[in-house]
Write a protein that holds these residues in place. Structure first.
Motif, PDB file in Angstrom:
ATOM      1  N   PHE A  57       0.830  -1.202   0.000  1.00  0.00           N
ATOM      2  CA  PHE A  57       0.000   0.000   0.000  1.00  0.00           C
ATOM      3  C   PHE A  57       0.867   1.255   0.000  1.00  0.00           C
ATOM      4  O   PHE A  57       0.593   2.215  -0.730  1.00  0.00           O
ATOM      5  CB  PHE A  57      -0.926  -0.014   1.222  1.00  0.00           C
ATOM      6  CG  PHE A  57      -1.663   1.262   1.459  1.00  0.00           C
ATOM      7  CD1 PHE A  57      -2.713   1.627   0.647  1.00  0.00           C
ATOM      8  CD2 PHE A  57      -1.299   2.109   2.491  1.00  0.00           C
ATOM      9  CE1 PHE A  57      -3.407   2.817   0.854  1.00  0.00           C
ATOM     10  CE2 PHE A  57      -1.983   3.291   2.712  1.00  0.00           C
ATOM     11  CZ  PHE A  57      -3.038   3.642   1.891  1.00  0.00           C
ATOM     12  N   LEU A  58       1.927   1.236   0.797  1.00  0.00           N
ATOM     13  CA  LEU A  58       2.783   2.419   0.886  1.00  0.00           C
ATOM     14  C   LEU A  58       3.521   2.690  -0.422  1.00  0.00           C
ATOM     15  O   LEU A  58       3.745   3.845  -0.781  1.00  0.00           O
ATOM     16  CB  LEU A  58       3.762   2.278   2.049  1.00  0.00           C
ATOM     17  CG  LEU A  58       4.501   3.547   2.446  1.00  0.00           C
ATOM     18  CD1 LEU A  58       3.532   4.694   2.745  1.00  0.00           C
ATOM     19  CD2 LEU A  58       5.379   3.288   3.646  1.00  0.00           C
ATOM     20  N   VAL A  59       3.874   1.653  -1.152  1.00  0.00           N
ATOM     21  CA  VAL A  59       4.495   1.845  -2.467  1.00  0.00           C
ATOM     22  C   VAL A  59       3.516   2.580  -3.385  1.00  0.00           C
ATOM     23  O   VAL A  59       3.900   3.498  -4.113  1.00  0.00           O
ATOM     24  CB  VAL A  59       4.943   0.496  -3.075  1.00  0.00           C
ATOM     25  CG1 VAL A  59       5.291   0.640  -4.542  1.00  0.00           C
ATOM     26  CG2 VAL A  59       6.119  -0.064  -2.298  1.00  0.00           C
ATOM     27  N   ALA A  60       2.243   2.201  -3.331  1.00  0.00           N
ATOM     28  CA  ALA A  60       1.221   2.892  -4.134  1.00  0.00           C
ATOM     29  C   ALA A  60       1.077   4.347  -3.694  1.00  0.00           C
ATOM     30  O   ALA A  60       0.955   5.249  -4.532  1.00  0.00           O
ATOM     31  CB  ALA A  60      -0.115   2.169  -4.026  1.00  0.00           C
ATOM     32  N   VAL A  61       1.102   4.590  -2.401  1.00  0.00           N
ATOM     33  CA  VAL A  61       1.018   5.962  -1.876  1.00  0.00           C
ATOM     34  C   VAL A  61       2.201   6.781  -2.387  1.00  0.00           C
ATOM     35  O   VAL A  61       2.033   7.923  -2.823  1.00  0.00           O
ATOM     36  CB  VAL A  61       0.978   5.964  -0.331  1.00  0.00           C
ATOM     37  CG1 VAL A  61       1.178   7.368   0.226  1.00  0.00           C
ATOM     38  CG2 VAL A  61      -0.333   5.377   0.162  1.00  0.00           C
ATOM     39  N   MET A  62       3.384   6.195  -2.344  1.00  0.00           N
ATOM     40  CA  MET A  62       4.573   6.916  -2.811  1.00  0.00           C
ATOM     41  C   MET A  62       4.477   7.231  -4.298  1.00  0.00           C
ATOM     42  O   MET A  62       4.907   8.301  -4.736  1.00  0.00           O
ATOM     43  CB  MET A  62       5.825   6.112  -2.482  1.00  0.00           C
ATOM     44  CG  MET A  62       6.105   6.050  -0.992  1.00  0.00           C
ATOM     45  SD  MET A  62       7.392   4.893  -0.521  1.00  0.00           S
ATOM     46  CE  MET A  62       8.834   5.705  -1.168  1.00  0.00           C
ATOM     47  N   ALA A  63       3.885   6.346  -5.072  1.00  0.00           N
ATOM     48  CA  ALA A  63       3.707   6.594  -6.505  1.00  0.00           C
ATOM     49  C   ALA A  63       2.738   7.760  -6.723  1.00  0.00           C
ATOM     50  O   ALA A  63       2.954   8.606  -7.585  1.00  0.00           O
ATOM     51  CB  ALA A  63       3.202   5.342  -7.204  1.00  0.00           C
ATOM     52  N   ILE A  64       1.693   7.808  -5.915  1.00  0.00           N
ATOM     53  CA  ILE A  64       0.721   8.902  -6.024  1.00  0.00           C
ATOM     54  C   ILE A  64       1.365  10.220  -5.632  1.00  0.00           C
ATOM     55  O   ILE A  64       1.227  11.232  -6.319  1.00  0.00           O
ATOM     56  CB  ILE A  64      -0.523   8.618  -5.158  1.00  0.00           C
ATOM     57  CG1 ILE A  64      -1.314   7.446  -5.732  1.00  0.00           C
ATOM     58  CG2 ILE A  64      -1.404   9.862  -5.038  1.00  0.00           C
ATOM     59  CD1 ILE A  64      -2.395   6.915  -4.809  1.00  0.00           C
TER      60      ILE A  64
END
Length: 178
Positions: A57-64
């Protein structure tokens, strides 16, 4: 446009208090629950599953957060300001991501039967539970950060559209805080 001298990166007493409460709660949690964690394969399985999901989830947040849409200024100076904010956010998220990975690594280490003395194993499990609780509590701020970022982007887009359509920058009412 948002004020360029925003206090986005400054520490507030509220943030400091929150971190102190997180640390105190994590110490208490590790102290109270280490005996229940020791030798409990279900607890280990849940911990590994939760932190694996959180890391994804945090990887997705960082991408956003790192998206070029974060650069919402009208010129390069404003974009430079927003880039600094994006870098600060990514640094905080990276630290949390490494904390997740540390929890997973310690989970693996604690699960191995290395023949350590009982106090050493208990200490490792206590550190693991402390870090797991701390990481979980620090993660509770992520939804609010994402919401704030997206609302800010939408407000900026609306303002730019309004300025384009009307040519006037002072004719719209200010958004209300809920």
């Amino acid at each position: 446009m948002e004020k360029l001298n925003s206090s986005h990166g400054k520490l507030s007493w509220q943030k400091i208090t929150y971190v102190v409460i997180c640390i105190a709660t994590s110490v208490f949690f590790a102290w109270q629950f280490q005996p229940k964690y020791h030798g409990n394969s279900n607890a280990l399985s849940v911990l590994v599953t939760v932190f694996s999901i959180l890391a994804g989830f945090l990887v997705a947040v960082m991408a956003i957060v790192g998206s070029e849409r974060a650069l919402k200024g009208n010129n390069w100076r404003q974009d430079t300001f927003y880039l600094i904010r994006v870098k600060q956010d990514l640094q905080k998220h990276s630290a949390l991501f490494y904390l997740y990975l540390l929890v997973l690594a310690l989970s693996f280490l604690a699960a191995l039967d290395l023949g350590w003395a009982k106090p050493m194993q208990a200490s490792l499990e206590g550190i693991l539970l402390f870090l797991a609780c701390l990481a979980m509590m620090l993660s509770f701020s992520l939804p609010g950060q994402l919401t704030k970022r997206h609302v800010s982007a939408l407000e900026t887009a609306i303002k730019a559209r309004r300025e384009k359509e009307t040519g006037n920058t002072n004719d719209a009412p200010k958004p209300k805080d809920d």
